[in-house]
Design an enzyme around this catalytic site. Structure first.
Site, PDB file in Angstrom:
ATOM      1  N   GLY A 165       0.799  -1.225   0.000  1.00 34.04           N
ATOM      2  CA  GLY A 165       0.000   0.000   0.000  1.00 34.04           C
ATOM      3  C   GLY A 165       0.829   1.271   0.000  1.00 34.04           C
ATOM      4  O   GLY A 165       0.279   2.367  -0.052  1.00 34.04           O
ATOM      5  N   GLU A 200      -3.830   3.645 -12.837  1.00 32.78           N
ATOM      6  CA  GLU A 200      -4.813   2.622 -13.206  1.00 32.78           C
ATOM      7  C   GLU A 200      -6.211   3.167 -12.966  1.00 32.78           C
ATOM      8  O   GLU A 200      -6.429   3.919 -12.015  1.00 32.78           O
ATOM      9  CB  GLU A 200      -4.650   1.374 -12.302  1.00 32.78           C
ATOM     10  CG  GLU A 200      -3.582   0.423 -12.710  1.00 32.78           C
ATOM     11  CD  GLU A 200      -3.488  -0.769 -11.758  1.00 32.78           C
ATOM     12  OE1 GLU A 200      -2.615  -1.596 -11.969  1.00 32.78           O
ATOM     13  OE2 GLU A 200      -4.293  -0.866 -10.802  1.00 32.78           O
ATOM     14  N   LYS A 201      -7.128   2.763 -13.816  1.00 33.53           N
ATOM     15  CA  LYS A 201      -8.532   3.091 -13.563  1.00 33.53           C
ATOM     16  C   LYS A 201      -8.904   2.433 -12.239  1.00 33.53           C
ATOM     17  O   LYS A 201      -8.501   1.309 -11.959  1.00 33.53           O
ATOM     18  CB  LYS A 201      -9.377   2.510 -14.706  1.00 33.53           C
ATOM     19  CG  LYS A 201     -10.862   2.645 -14.510  1.00 33.53           C
ATOM     20  CD  LYS A 201     -11.444   3.629 -15.509  1.00 33.53           C
ATOM     21  CE  LYS A 201     -12.917   3.886 -15.214  1.00 33.53           C
ATOM     22  NZ  LYS A 201     -13.124   5.116 -14.400  1.00 33.53           N
ATOM     23  N   HIS A 208     -10.890  -8.637  -3.649  1.00 33.56           N
ATOM     24  CA  HIS A 208      -9.514  -9.052  -3.881  1.00 33.56           C
ATOM     25  C   HIS A 208      -9.515 -10.574  -3.850  1.00 33.56           C
ATOM     26  O   HIS A 208      -9.749 -11.171  -2.811  1.00 33.56           O
ATOM     27  CB  HIS A 208      -8.597  -8.485  -2.789  1.00 33.56           C
ATOM     28  CG  HIS A 208      -7.184  -8.928  -2.912  1.00 33.56           C
ATOM     29  ND1 HIS A 208      -6.144  -8.058  -3.119  1.00 33.56           N
ATOM     30  CD2 HIS A 208      -6.633 -10.160  -2.891  1.00 33.56           C
ATOM     31  CE1 HIS A 208      -5.012  -8.738  -3.197  1.00 33.56           C
ATOM     32  NE2 HIS A 208      -5.290 -10.018  -3.062  1.00 33.56           N
ATOM     33  N   LYS A 237      -4.087  -7.270   4.272  1.00 32.89           N
ATOM     34  CA  LYS A 237      -5.137  -8.249   4.513  1.00 32.89           C
ATOM     35  C   LYS A 237      -5.291  -8.545   6.005  1.00 32.89           C
ATOM     36  O   LYS A 237      -4.317  -8.544   6.748  1.00 32.89           O
ATOM     37  CB  LYS A 237      -4.802  -9.535   3.763  1.00 32.89           C
ATOM     38  CG  LYS A 237      -4.732  -9.316   2.257  1.00 32.89           C
ATOM     39  CD  LYS A 237      -3.939 -10.395   1.554  1.00 32.89           C
ATOM     40  CE  LYS A 237      -3.763 -10.015   0.094  1.00 32.89           C
ATOM     41  NZ  LYS A 237      -2.775 -10.892  -0.571  1.00 32.89           N
ATOM     42  N   GLU A 288      -1.352  -7.910  -9.296  1.00 31.46           N
ATOM     43  CA  GLU A 288       0.082  -8.148  -9.214  1.00 31.46           C
ATOM     44  C   GLU A 288       0.349  -9.620  -8.968  1.00 31.46           C
ATOM     45  O   GLU A 288      -0.564 -10.378  -8.632  1.00 31.46           O
ATOM     46  CB  GLU A 288       0.733  -7.306  -8.107  1.00 31.46           C
ATOM     47  CG  GLU A 288       0.197  -7.562  -6.709  1.00 31.46           C
ATOM     48  CD  GLU A 288       0.883  -6.681  -5.661  1.00 31.46           C
ATOM     49  OE1 GLU A 288       0.801  -5.449  -5.797  1.00 31.46           O
ATOM     50  OE2 GLU A 288       1.504  -7.240  -4.742  1.00 31.46           O
ATOM     51  N   ARG A 292       6.387 -15.673  -4.260  1.00 29.69           N
ATOM     52  CA  ARG A 292       6.819 -16.256  -2.983  1.00 29.69           C
ATOM     53  C   ARG A 292       5.628 -16.926  -2.321  1.00 29.69           C
ATOM     54  O   ARG A 292       4.514 -16.839  -2.819  1.00 29.69           O
ATOM     55  CB  ARG A 292       7.319 -15.141  -2.073  1.00 29.69           C
ATOM     56  CG  ARG A 292       6.245 -14.042  -1.961  1.00 29.69           C
ATOM     57  CD  ARG A 292       6.475 -13.045  -0.892  1.00 29.69           C
ATOM     58  NE  ARG A 292       5.613 -11.895  -1.042  1.00 29.69           N
ATOM     59  CZ  ARG A 292       4.371 -11.792  -0.591  1.00 29.69           C
ATOM     60  NH1 ARG A 292       3.818 -12.808   0.024  1.00 29.69           N
ATOM     61  NH2 ARG A 292       3.670 -10.695  -0.770  1.00 29.69           N
TER      62      ARG A 292
END
Lengths: 451, 70
Positions: A165, A200-201, A208, A237, A288, A292
């Site tokens: 973020g 980005e729009k 999510h 999250k 994205e 990992r």
């Protein structure tokens, strides 16, 4: 299989990796900072190696010290966990140059996915839908405004090198963009050493939802279905579950296929996660890729019966996947709640001395814990101190199990988000499966002031 | 005179108002970093930053005096 593995991480994920290694008879080396001398993971490992002072850039991010520890302890492979050096392409490269195995994909792919603009370009080429927006960095605030007008406000202003973020902001108007651009660019430069920004729009009220993938070094790949991670605070999250309560079987299938297409096109190897934003019409857009293991991997383990750390180690050792996509089925429903050392209302961190820790027991209740009852929670690292994971036949039962477990969970001495979690899991928006990424803003925070 | 204290343990990420600068109540003086989060520490009254007790990168404990506003 490897005979000795070094874990270049700390906390609950280090303990988690050690557990799998013990089952597979792999000896483990923990590396730790001065602040973590008393941490459980240091004692659980077969060997432990002090690598520096408390701050991450003097210990857990010190590549030379970690390599030295691996050499001196004769470790054959390094597992990077999540966060810290896990998505540092230079670290993966160095590990391999030193003749050790890095448990993860190639450094080239880590670098590509770490650059959000390069990742968008790669995914678009692979035929994966991306969020509409610029495919190149915007030079300055004027150009940013020009493209924002083109796509139409509101837009997301994002740092190419961003994560967690940081360097990211939603802007509704040209004035907001003007105000936000420079600050976020500066912050991205400070945090990531790269101030490249793109636009980005903004997808309105998205969910999510991410797809877990596994790919071996012989061209075989599977996806392990989705995790829904819409409950977030500060773009991080808090609660994750699998499967998503929202996706239709058709969308689930299309998202899985999309993720596999990307994996095959990129020749991706090891475990990875492709994150998507999903709108209320079930359109999904690439957000994205995380190269990992994810914090929330346990919910996937619970519904598939696979141990993802074991799978990562087997793949890194050169083994082939022993199952095909059609062998995999979703079994029941799993939910994870992240336990943070932070205030339940303001989300401000709360380091300090723990005085009590009671973990609820029960069938289908799993704990991943970084601390014990008398641990000192230091200000140097992420506030996540534990994860509570439940598994049941249905979502309804899983929520009941989670609610009960949260009520039995006890943390004293520091503030925790237990109060918040209890409120969230009993909120009608969550229990009905209607929550989106704006849940905290739209429902949780207003519910506090109404009381 | 008013002392600004750290609301929690952490390190000083940024000095926003330097010594000699005038600040208004609620304006950020320093930004602490704790557990990977930035926590702004505001002035509690209008005045001038008489003395900064910390520098960028310093570690502070909860309750430590960060600055003196006059």
């Amino acid at each position: 299989m490897f005979s000795k593995l070094l874990i270049a991480n700390r906390g609950e994920i280090a303990s988690r990796i050690i557990r799998t290694c013990q089952r597979l008879n792999i000896r483990t080396v923990a590396v730790y900072s001065e602040a973590d001398q008393e941490a459980p993971f240091v004692k659980e490992a077969d060997e432990s190696y002090l690598i520096g002072k408390p701050r991450v850039n003097e210990s857990y991010l010190k590549i030379d010290n970690i390599i030295k520890a691996a050499k001196e302890t004769n470790a054959e492979a390094i597992h990077p966990g999540y966060g810290l050096l896990s998505e540092h392409a230079g670290f993966a490269k160095r590990v391999r140059e030193e003749g050790l195995t890095f448990v993860g994909p190639t450094s080239e792919l880590i670098a590509m996915m770490g650059d959000k603009i390069a990742a968008r370009q790669a995914m678009e080429m692979a035929g994966v839908p991306v969020v509409p927006g610029t495919m190149e960095a915007v030079a300055d605030v004027q150009e940013a405004n020009k493209v924002a007008e083109e796509f139409g406000y509101p837009v997301m202003l994002k740092a190419a090198a961003g994560g967690g973020g940081i360097g990211m902001q939603a802007v509704k108007t040209a004035e907001e963009l003007e105000k936000a651009f420079e600050g976020n660019q500066k912050r991205a430069q400070t945090f990531f050493g790269d101030g490249k920004m793109f636009i980005e729009k903004q997808i309105i009220n998205p969910r999510h939802i991410e797809i877990q993938v596994l790919a071996d070094e012989h061209g075989n790949a599977v996806h392990l279905f989705e995790r829904e991670c819409s409950i977030q605070r500060r773009h991080q999250k808090v609660i994750e579950e699998a499967p998503s309560p929202f996706l239709s079987e058709e969308t689930r299938r299309r998202m899985g296929e999309s993720a596999l297409k990307a994996v095959q096109k990129l020749r991706y190897t090891n475990a990875g996660t492709i994150e998507f934003l999903v709108d209320d019409q079930e359109n999904f857009y690439f957000l994205e890729m995380n190269t990992r293991l994810q914090v929330e991997h346990p919910v996937t383990e619970e519904i598939t019966g696979l141990d993802l750390v074991e799978q990562q180690l087997r793949i890194a050792f050169g083994e082939k996947l022993t199952y095909k996509q059609e062998d995999l089925l979703i079994q029941g429903h799993a939910i994870e709640a992240r336990i943070y050392a932070e205030d339940s209302n303001t989300f401000y961190p709360s380091p300090g001395q723990l005085t009590k820790l009671t973990l609820p027991k029960g069938d289908g209740v799993r704990h991943e814990v970084a601390v014990n009852a008398d641990s000192q929670v230091t200000p140097f690292y992420d506030p996540m101190i534990a994860k509570l994971v439940v598994h049941a036949d249905t979502r309804k039962e899983a929520i009941e199990k989670l609610t009960k477990a949260l009520h039995q969970y006890e943390i004293e001495g520091i503030k925790s988000n237990l109060t918040m979690l209890k409120r969230v899991v009993t909120h009608e928006q969550f229990t009905s499966g209607a929550a989106t990424t704006s849940f905290i803003e739209d429902y949780y925070l207003p519910s506090l002031t109404n009381q | 005179m008013n002392e600004i204290k750290a609301s929690m343990a952490g390190s000083v990420w940024k000095i926003v108002a330097n010594e000699g600068e005038s600040v208004t109540s609620g304006q950020d003086v320093v930004i602490l970093e704790s557990m990977k989060m930035e926590i702004p520490i505001p002035a509690e009254q209008d005045g001038t930053v008489k003395e900064l007790k910390v520098g960028e990168g310093d570690f502070v404990n909860e309750g430590d005096v960060i600055a003196i506003i006059e």
